[in-house]
Motif scaffolding. Structure first.
Motif, PDB file in Angstrom:
ATOM      1  N   MET A   1       0.844  -1.196   0.000  1.00 44.74           N
ATOM      2  CA  MET A   1       0.000   0.000   0.000  1.00 44.74           C
ATOM      3  C   MET A   1       0.880   1.247   0.000  1.00 44.74           C
ATOM      4  N   SER A   2       0.555   2.205  -0.864  1.00 47.39           N
ATOM      5  CA  SER A   2       1.372   3.413  -0.977  1.00 47.39           C
ATOM      6  C   SER A   2       1.278   4.267   0.282  1.00 47.39           C
ATOM      7  N   VAL A   3       2.307   5.083   0.483  1.00 45.28           N
ATOM      8  CA  VAL A   3       2.322   5.987   1.629  1.00 45.28           C
ATOM      9  C   VAL A   3       1.288   7.084   1.404  1.00 45.28           C
ATOM     10  N   PRO A   4       0.385   7.326   2.352  1.00 41.20           N
ATOM     11  CA  PRO A   4      -0.644   8.357   2.159  1.00 41.20           C
ATOM     12  C   PRO A   4      -0.071   9.753   2.307  1.00 41.20           C
ATOM     13  N   ALA A   5      -0.765  10.730   1.718  1.00 44.11           N
ATOM     14  CA  ALA A   5      -0.360  12.119   1.880  1.00 44.11           C
ATOM     15  C   ALA A   5      -0.836  12.678   3.214  1.00 44.11           C
ATOM     16  N   ILE A   6      -1.975  12.169   3.698  1.00 46.45           N
ATOM     17  CA  ILE A   6      -2.537  12.568   4.992  1.00 46.45           C
ATOM     18  C   ILE A   6      -2.906  11.303   5.753  1.00 46.45           C
ATOM     19  N   LEU A   7      -2.421  11.199   6.986  1.00 49.03           N
ATOM     20  CA  LEU A   7      -2.700  10.015   7.796  1.00 49.03           C
ATOM     21  C   LEU A   7      -3.050  10.422   9.222  1.00 49.03           C
ATOM     22  N   LEU A   8      -4.195   9.966   9.681  1.00 46.02           N
ATOM     23  CA  LEU A   8      -4.586  10.109  11.083  1.00 46.02           C
ATOM     24  C   LEU A   8      -4.766   8.718  11.654  1.00 46.02           C
ATOM     25  N   GLU A   9      -4.151   8.445  12.780  1.00 48.51           N
ATOM     26  CA  GLU A   9      -4.282   7.156  13.448  1.00 48.51           C
ATOM     27  C   GLU A   9      -4.765   7.372  14.876  1.00 48.51           C
ATOM     28  N   ASP A  10      -6.030   7.024  15.127  1.00 46.31           N
ATOM     29  CA  ASP A  10      -6.639   7.119  16.461  1.00 46.31           C
ATOM     30  C   ASP A  10      -6.415   8.496  17.080  1.00 46.31           C
ATOM     31  N   VAL A  11      -6.645   9.534  16.292  1.00 44.81           N
ATOM     32  CA  VAL A  11      -6.354  10.899  16.732  1.00 44.81           C
ATOM     33  C   VAL A  11      -7.483  11.452  17.598  1.00 44.81           C
ATOM     34  N   GLY A  12      -7.099  12.078  18.695  1.00 43.90           N
ATOM     35  CA  GLY A  12      -8.041  12.773  19.551  1.00 43.90           C
ATOM     36  C   GLY A  12      -7.479  14.107  19.977  1.00 43.90           C
ATOM     37  N   PHE A  13      -8.384  15.000  20.345  1.00 46.60           N
ATOM     38  CA  PHE A  13      -7.948  16.307  20.842  1.00 46.60           C
ATOM     39  C   PHE A  13      -8.955  16.801  21.867  1.00 46.60           C
ATOM     40  N   GLY A  14      -8.426  17.258  23.004  1.00 47.81           N
ATOM     41  CA  GLY A  14      -9.274  17.817  24.044  1.00 47.81           C
ATOM     42  C   GLY A  14      -8.781  19.181  24.455  1.00 47.81           C
ATOM     43  N   TRP A  15      -9.711  20.112  24.656  1.00 45.68           N
ATOM     44  CA  TRP A  15      -9.361  21.442  25.109  1.00 45.68           C
ATOM     45  C   TRP A  15      -9.050  21.421  26.600  1.00 45.68           C
ATOM     46  N   ALA A  16      -8.464  22.484  27.086  1.00 46.12           N
ATOM     47  CA  ALA A  16      -7.985  22.532  28.474  1.00 46.12           C
ATOM     48  C   ALA A  16      -9.109  22.308  29.476  1.00 46.12           C
ATOM     49  N   GLU A  17     -10.321  22.734  29.140  1.00 46.77           N
ATOM     50  CA  GLU A  17     -11.426  22.581  30.081  1.00 46.77           C
ATOM     51  C   GLU A  17     -11.981  21.155  30.109  1.00 46.77           C
ATOM     52  N   GLY A  18     -11.349  20.263  29.354  1.00 45.28           N
ATOM     53  CA  GLY A  18     -11.750  18.862  29.391  1.00 45.28           C
ATOM     54  C   GLY A  18     -12.711  18.446  28.301  1.00 45.28           C
ATOM     55  N   ARG A  19     -13.157  19.372  27.492  1.00 49.19           N
ATOM     56  CA  ARG A  19     -14.093  19.035  26.417  1.00 49.19           C
ATOM     57  C   ARG A  19     -13.340  18.388  25.261  1.00 49.19           C
ATOM     58  N   LEU A  20     -13.823  17.225  24.824  1.00 48.28           N
ATOM     59  CA  LEU A  20     -13.221  16.523  23.698  1.00 48.28           C
ATOM     60  C   LEU A  20     -13.783  17.063  22.388  1.00 48.28           C
ATOM     61  N   ALA A  21     -12.895  17.548  21.533  1.00 43.68           N
ATOM     62  CA  ALA A  21     -13.328  18.032  20.228  1.00 43.68           C
ATOM     63  C   ALA A  21     -13.224  16.946  19.170  1.00 43.68           C
ATOM     64  N   LEU A  22     -12.246  16.027  19.331  1.00 45.28           N
ATOM     65  CA  LEU A  22     -12.050  14.902  18.422  1.00 45.28           C
ATOM     66  C   LEU A  22     -11.721  13.669  19.236  1.00 45.28           C
ATOM     67  N   GLN A  23     -12.166  12.505  18.750  1.00 52.06           N
ATOM     68  CA  GLN A  23     -11.818  11.266  19.430  1.00 52.06           C
ATOM     69  C   GLN A  23     -11.834  10.096  18.455  1.00 52.06           C
ATOM     70  N   GLY A  24     -10.767   9.294  18.506  1.00 54.40           N
ATOM     71  CA  GLY A  24     -10.678   8.075  17.709  1.00 54.40           C
ATOM     72  C   GLY A  24     -10.777   8.274  16.216  1.00 54.40           C
ATOM     73  N   CYS A  25     -10.170   9.324  15.685  1.00 56.92           N
ATOM     74  CA  CYS A  25     -10.273   9.621  14.254  1.00 56.92           C
ATOM     75  C   CYS A  25      -9.203   8.878  13.457  1.00 56.92           C
ATOM     76  N   HIS A  26      -9.659   8.143  12.455  1.00 63.90           N
ATOM     77  CA  HIS A  26      -8.764   7.444  11.529  1.00 63.90           C
ATOM     78  C   HIS A  26      -9.050   7.966  10.124  1.00 63.90           C
ATOM     79  N   LEU A  27      -7.990   8.342   9.412  1.00 65.08           N
ATOM     80  CA  LEU A  27      -8.150   8.871   8.059  1.00 65.08           C
ATOM     81  C   LEU A  27      -6.883   8.601   7.269  1.00 65.08           C
ATOM     82  N   ARG A  28      -7.075   8.145   6.034  1.00 61.61           N
ATOM     83  CA  ARG A  28      -5.941   7.864   5.149  1.00 61.61           C
ATOM     84  C   ARG A  28      -6.272   8.420   3.765  1.00 61.61           C
TER      85      ARG A  28
END
Length: 231
Positions: free
Chosen positions: A1-28
């Motif tokens: 499989m070719s190397v992707p130009a954009i790869l997300l593996e189980d990506v999450g992001f939470g702001w300082a106040e504890g609110r999750l903006a992203l969780q478990g994102c996979h994208l190729r």
């Protein structure tokens, strides 16, 4: 499989106040393809784009890119700052030897169909032309990945579809990879693949037509916030 130009593996992001903006994102996203990211207000689209642009760092998972990215904003007036078309593209090349500027400016402007206007004052451009100028600024720096954050937000309906088609043609002619963030279903006709973001998760992936059918079948409104896409 070719190397992707954009790869997300189980990506999450939470702001300082504890609110999750992203969780478990996979994208190729394969190199040389035009993808669109669709979601309602508050679904996490802007956060995901900021992660890819390197403006914020994920709190979990991994983000990998084929190289530097070019970011095109919703409002071109926040990005196009020099008085003339050619000068604006050249402004982004300040870290390169001046001998390279002219050739790269001309090439970039030709790719977006603005070379004939290279001496025109920026204030005399239409909204669609300003967005194409912002794209040319990224192309001049020869970035392999182009990120577009709802670039048709300030355009009329005809200009919206014209810009989407121009980016589609650009991807096909140059081999650049583009990720276009939108909430307009009609723009999906121009992409290779699309992903749906809901409640901070990527819930669906498919062709533009498949995503349009899914959204219609589940009566989703992509401009109104909702937490989860129905199963």
């Amino acid at each position: 499989m070719s190397v992707p130009a954009i790869l997300l593996e189980d990506v999450g992001f939470g702001w300082a106040e504890g609110r999750l903006a992203l969780q478990g994102c996979h994208l190729r996203v394969p190199q040389g393809e035009f993808w669109m990211l669709l979601g309602a207000n508050g679904s996490g689209k802007s956060t995901l784009l900021k992660l890819l642009a390197g403006l914020i760092t994920p709190t979990q998972g991994r983000v990998a890119l084929a190289g530097a990215v070019g970011l095109v904003l919703q409002n071109p007036d926040h990005q196009v700052i020099m008085p003339s078309v050619g000068a604006d593209v050249a402004f982004g090349l300040a870290d390169l030897p001046p001998v390279l500027w002219a050739g790269q400016v001309e090439q970039a402007l030709r790719l977006v169909g603005l070379w004939e206007l290279h001496q025109r004052p920026v204030y005399a451009l239409s909204g669609g032309q300003k967005q194409r100028l912002a794209i040319a600024g990224a192309l001049a720096r020869q970035v392999p990945v182009l990120l577009l954050d709802e670039p048709t937000a300030f355009l009329d309906p005809a200009q919206q579809l014209e810009l989407a088609q121009q980016v589609q043609n650009l991807v096909r002619s140059t081999g650049i990879t583009a990720l276009w963030v939108t909430h307009r279903l009609e723009e999906l006709s121009y992409c290779d693949q699309a992903v749906l973001l809901a409640g901070g998760r990527i819930t669906q992936q498919g062709t533009g037509a498949q995503l349009q059918r899914y959204i219609h079948q589940h009566h989703l409104d992509t401009q109104v916030a909702w937490n989860e896409a129905p199963a």
